[in-house]
Design a protein around this motif. Structure first.
Motif, PDB file in Angstrom:
ATOM      1  N   PRO A 189       0.850  -1.199   0.000  1.00 52.10           N
ATOM      2  CA  PRO A 189       0.000   0.000   0.000  1.00 52.10           C
ATOM      3  C   PRO A 189       0.881   1.243   0.000  1.00 52.10           C
ATOM      4  O   PRO A 189       2.033   1.195   0.436  1.00 52.10           O
ATOM      5  CB  PRO A 189      -0.772  -0.114   1.318  1.00 52.10           C
ATOM      6  N   SER A 190       0.362   2.354  -0.482  1.00 57.76           N
ATOM      7  CA  SER A 190       1.114   3.609  -0.467  1.00 57.76           C
ATOM      8  C   SER A 190       0.531   4.533   0.599  1.00 57.76           C
ATOM      9  O   SER A 190      -0.362   4.135   1.352  1.00 57.76           O
ATOM     10  CB  SER A 190       1.049   4.290  -1.840  1.00 57.76           C
ATOM     11  N   GLU A 191       1.002   5.763   0.619  1.00 55.30           N
ATOM     12  CA  GLU A 191       0.499   6.748   1.581  1.00 55.30           C
ATOM     13  C   GLU A 191      -0.908   7.213   1.242  1.00 55.30           C
ATOM     14  O   GLU A 191      -1.563   7.873   2.035  1.00 55.30           O
ATOM     15  CB  GLU A 191       1.463   7.951   1.673  1.00 55.30           C
ATOM     16  N   VAL A 192      -1.399   6.879   0.046  1.00 54.75           N
ATOM     17  CA  VAL A 192      -2.739   7.264  -0.396  1.00 54.75           C
ATOM     18  C   VAL A 192      -3.656   6.052  -0.270  1.00 54.75           C
ATOM     19  O   VAL A 192      -3.340   4.971  -0.769  1.00 54.75           O
ATOM     20  CB  VAL A 192      -2.712   7.761  -1.865  1.00 54.75           C
ATOM     21  N   ASP A 193      -4.784   6.244   0.396  1.00 60.08           N
ATOM     22  CA  ASP A 193      -5.749   5.160   0.566  1.00 60.08           C
ATOM     23  C   ASP A 193      -6.179   4.613  -0.791  1.00 60.08           C
ATOM     24  O   ASP A 193      -6.456   5.372  -1.706  1.00 60.08           O
ATOM     25  CB  ASP A 193      -6.988   5.710   1.309  1.00 60.08           C
ATOM     26  N   SER A 194      -6.214   3.323  -0.940  1.00 61.24           N
ATOM     27  CA  SER A 194      -6.632   2.594  -2.148  1.00 61.24           C
ATOM     28  C   SER A 194      -5.643   2.686  -3.305  1.00 61.24           C
ATOM     29  O   SER A 194      -5.938   2.248  -4.406  1.00 61.24           O
ATOM     30  CB  SER A 194      -8.035   3.019  -2.609  1.00 61.24           C
ATOM     31  N   VAL A 195      -4.471   3.275  -3.079  1.00 60.61           N
ATOM     32  CA  VAL A 195      -3.430   3.310  -4.109  1.00 60.61           C
ATOM     33  C   VAL A 195      -2.277   2.422  -3.653  1.00 60.61           C
ATOM     34  O   VAL A 195      -1.817   2.522  -2.523  1.00 60.61           O
ATOM     35  CB  VAL A 195      -2.917   4.752  -4.368  1.00 60.61           C
ATOM     36  N   HIS A 196      -1.855   1.519  -4.532  1.00 60.89           N
ATOM     37  CA  HIS A 196      -0.747   0.619  -4.223  1.00 60.89           C
ATOM     38  C   HIS A 196       0.515   1.065  -4.950  1.00 60.89           C
ATOM     39  O   HIS A 196       0.457   1.798  -5.944  1.00 60.89           O
ATOM     40  CB  HIS A 196      -1.103  -0.821  -4.596  1.00 60.89           C
ATOM     41  N   ARG A 197       1.633   0.592  -4.443  1.00 62.86           N
ATOM     42  CA  ARG A 197       2.939   0.994  -4.972  1.00 62.86           C
ATOM     43  C   ARG A 197       3.731  -0.254  -5.327  1.00 62.86           C
ATOM     44  O   ARG A 197       3.891  -1.148  -4.502  1.00 62.86           O
ATOM     45  CB  ARG A 197       3.646   1.801  -3.886  1.00 62.86           C
ATOM     46  N   PHE A 198       4.209  -0.317  -6.557  1.00 64.17           N
ATOM     47  CA  PHE A 198       5.093  -1.382  -7.007  1.00 64.17           C
ATOM     48  C   PHE A 198       6.499  -0.797  -7.018  1.00 64.17           C
ATOM     49  O   PHE A 198       6.701   0.307  -7.539  1.00 64.17           O
ATOM     50  CB  PHE A 198       4.766  -1.810  -8.440  1.00 64.17           C
ATOM     51  N   THR A 199       7.462  -1.508  -6.492  1.00 63.82           N
ATOM     52  CA  THR A 199       8.865  -1.109  -6.564  1.00 63.82           C
ATOM     53  C   THR A 199       9.585  -2.216  -7.317  1.00 63.82           C
ATOM     54  O   THR A 199       9.663  -3.344  -6.841  1.00 63.82           O
ATOM     55  CB  THR A 199       9.465  -0.916  -5.161  1.00 63.82           C
ATOM     56  N   ILE A 200      10.092  -1.870  -8.507  1.00 53.39           N
ATOM     57  CA  ILE A 200      10.698  -2.858  -9.403  1.00 53.39           C
ATOM     58  C   ILE A 200      12.141  -2.453  -9.662  1.00 53.39           C
ATOM     59  O   ILE A 200      12.405  -1.304 -10.028  1.00 53.39           O
ATOM     60  CB  ILE A 200       9.930  -2.923 -10.745  1.00 53.39           C
ATOM     61  N   VAL A 201      13.067  -3.385  -9.487  1.00 62.05           N
ATOM     62  CA  VAL A 201      14.480  -3.110  -9.726  1.00 62.05           C
ATOM     63  C   VAL A 201      14.936  -3.901 -10.949  1.00 62.05           C
ATOM     64  O   VAL A 201      14.721  -5.114 -11.022  1.00 62.05           O
ATOM     65  CB  VAL A 201      15.349  -3.494  -8.504  1.00 62.05           C
ATOM     66  N   ILE A 202      15.545  -3.177 -11.902  1.00 59.24           N
ATOM     67  CA  ILE A 202      16.087  -3.822 -13.102  1.00 59.24           C
ATOM     68  C   ILE A 202      17.447  -3.223 -13.422  1.00 59.24           C
ATOM     69  O   ILE A 202      17.794  -2.150 -12.936  1.00 59.24           O
ATOM     70  CB  ILE A 202      15.155  -3.691 -14.326  1.00 59.24           C
ATOM     71  N   ASN A 203      18.191  -3.911 -14.264  1.00 58.33           N
ATOM     72  CA  ASN A 203      19.483  -3.433 -14.730  1.00 58.33           C
ATOM     73  C   ASN A 203      19.367  -3.223 -16.233  1.00 58.33           C
ATOM     74  O   ASN A 203      19.349  -4.194 -16.988  1.00 58.33           O
ATOM     75  CB  ASN A 203      20.566  -4.464 -14.390  1.00 58.33           C
ATOM     76  N   GLU A 204      19.253  -1.967 -16.665  1.00 53.79           N
ATOM     77  CA  GLU A 204      19.017  -1.650 -18.076  1.00 53.79           C
ATOM     78  C   GLU A 204      19.553  -0.261 -18.408  1.00 53.79           C
ATOM     79  O   GLU A 204      20.044   0.445 -17.537  1.00 53.79           O
ATOM     80  CB  GLU A 204      17.514  -1.681 -18.383  1.00 53.79           C
ATOM     81  N   THR A 205      19.418   0.124 -19.678  1.00 55.62           N
ATOM     82  CA  THR A 205      19.787   1.480 -20.108  1.00 55.62           C
ATOM     83  C   THR A 205      18.637   2.425 -19.786  1.00 55.62           C
ATOM     84  O   THR A 205      17.480   2.005 -19.691  1.00 55.62           O
ATOM     85  CB  THR A 205      20.085   1.531 -21.614  1.00 55.62           C
ATOM     86  N   GLU A 206      18.941   3.711 -19.667  1.00 55.33           N
ATOM     87  CA  GLU A 206      17.900   4.685 -19.342  1.00 55.33           C
ATOM     88  C   GLU A 206      16.831   4.746 -20.433  1.00 55.33           C
ATOM     89  O   GLU A 206      15.643   4.872 -20.142  1.00 55.33           O
ATOM     90  CB  GLU A 206      18.500   6.073 -19.122  1.00 55.33           C
ATOM     91  N   ASP A 207      17.237   4.639 -21.681  1.00 53.87           N
ATOM     92  CA  ASP A 207      16.284   4.687 -22.784  1.00 53.87           C
ATOM     93  C   ASP A 207      15.260   3.557 -22.679  1.00 53.87           C
ATOM     94  O   ASP A 207      14.059   3.767 -22.840  1.00 53.87           O
ATOM     95  CB  ASP A 207      17.026   4.617 -24.128  1.00 53.87           C
ATOM     96  N   VAL A 208      15.721   2.354 -22.388  1.00 56.01           N
ATOM     97  CA  VAL A 208      14.827   1.197 -22.241  1.00 56.01           C
ATOM     98  C   VAL A 208      13.908   1.399 -21.043  1.00 56.01           C
ATOM     99  O   VAL A 208      12.704   1.127 -21.117  1.00 56.01           O
ATOM    100  CB  VAL A 208      15.642  -0.113 -22.103  1.00 56.01           C
ATOM    101  N   VAL A 209      14.439   1.905 -19.935  1.00 55.14           N
ATOM    102  CA  VAL A 209      13.644   2.113 -18.722  1.00 55.14           C
ATOM    103  C   VAL A 209      12.569   3.169 -18.975  1.00 55.14           C
ATOM    104  O   VAL A 209      11.415   3.018 -18.544  1.00 55.14           O
ATOM    105  CB  VAL A 209      14.548   2.505 -17.527  1.00 55.14           C
ATOM    106  N   ARG A 210      12.908   4.224 -19.679  1.00 56.21           N
ATOM    107  CA  ARG A 210      11.941   5.277 -20.004  1.00 56.21           C
ATOM    108  C   ARG A 210      10.781   4.685 -20.820  1.00 56.21           C
ATOM    109  O   ARG A 210       9.606   4.953 -20.549  1.00 56.21           O
ATOM    110  CB  ARG A 210      12.612   6.403 -20.789  1.00 56.21           C
ATOM    111  N   LYS A 211      11.115   3.867 -21.823  1.00 57.77           N
ATOM    112  CA  LYS A 211      10.081   3.236 -22.657  1.00 57.77           C
ATOM    113  C   LYS A 211       9.218   2.272 -21.834  1.00 57.77           C
ATOM    114  O   LYS A 211       8.004   2.195 -22.027  1.00 57.77           O
ATOM    115  CB  LYS A 211      10.730   2.493 -23.831  1.00 57.77           C
ATOM    116  N   LEU A 212       9.851   1.534 -20.925  1.00 62.31           N
ATOM    117  CA  LEU A 212       9.100   0.630 -20.052  1.00 62.31           C
ATOM    118  C   LEU A 212       8.076   1.392 -19.213  1.00 62.31           C
ATOM    119  O   LEU A 212       6.928   0.957 -19.085  1.00 62.31           O
ATOM    120  CB  LEU A 212      10.056  -0.103 -19.109  1.00 62.31           C
TER     121      LEU A 212
END
Length: 195
Positions: free
Chosen positions: A39-62
């Motif tokens: 859960p996040s600090e906002v009621d009914s809003v969840h937070r995903f934290t995803i860690v990857i090893n990639e280039t910034e361009d690929v991460v931006r597109k993701l």
């Protein structure tokens, strides 16, 4: 150049969303190093934290692709320097080793490990920190009969962020304009709110 990025995704809590987000990575053959949902600090809003090893361009597109999911409110990406992060680890070691070896006790104190469970046959310790610190303690405990080890996914907070609730307030404060458009798929008119 590839480097470690942390993607933070704010979403509604809907069944199947995790699977659809994972498919975005699978289609691009990108390995997820760590995934945490909470859960996040906002009621009914969840937070995903995803860690990857990639280039910034690929991460931006993701992030843009992730934001196309209906339930996703916003996706951000950050380098390790732009976030405060920790992981939690638990270590199970034989209790007799802890009782007999003063060196192990010093080692656990040095890493700030706390006892969670103490039984006659084993003791479970927990500690938090960066992956390198957690792995270092694991390697140090191996010669003393480390029975089991588990590490959590990363939890992270963006340094230069006022929080997602502030972004939602800004979004809600904007005047929504109403206009009617025809939905060509259903053949009827629907109200659409535009910013």
């Amino acid at each position: 150049m590839k480097q470690e990025y942390t993607i933070t995704v704010y979403t509604e809590n809907q069944i199947g969303l995790l699977n659809r987000i994972a498919i975005i990575f699978t289609r691009r053959k990108i390995n997820i190093d760590s995934l945490n949902t909470s859960p996040s600090e906002v009621d009914s809003v969840h937070r995903f934290t995803i860690v990857i090893n990639e280039t910034e361009d690929v991460v931006r597109k993701l992030c843009r692709q992730i934001e196309k999911q209906v339930e996703v409110l916003k996706a951000y990406y950050n380098t390790n320097e732009e976030i405060v992060w920790q992981e939690l680890a638990m270590y199970k070691v034989p209790t007799d080793v802890i009782a007999e070896k003063v060196k192990v006790e010093r080692l656990l104190r040095q890493y700030g490990a706390n006892a969670v469970v103490i039984r006659h046959d084993y003791t479970v310790f927990e500690t938090s920190g960066h992956r390198e610190e957690i792995d270092s303690l694991m390697k140090a405990l191996e010669p003393y009969g480390l029975i089991e080890f588990v590490r959590s996914a990363r939890v992270a907070i963006i340094k230069n962020s006022a929080g997602f609730h502030e972004k939602l307030k800004e979004f809600e404060a904007k005047d929504a304009g109403e206009k009617v458009i025809e939905n060509v798929f259903l053949g009827k008119q629907e109200e659409v709110f535009t910013m």
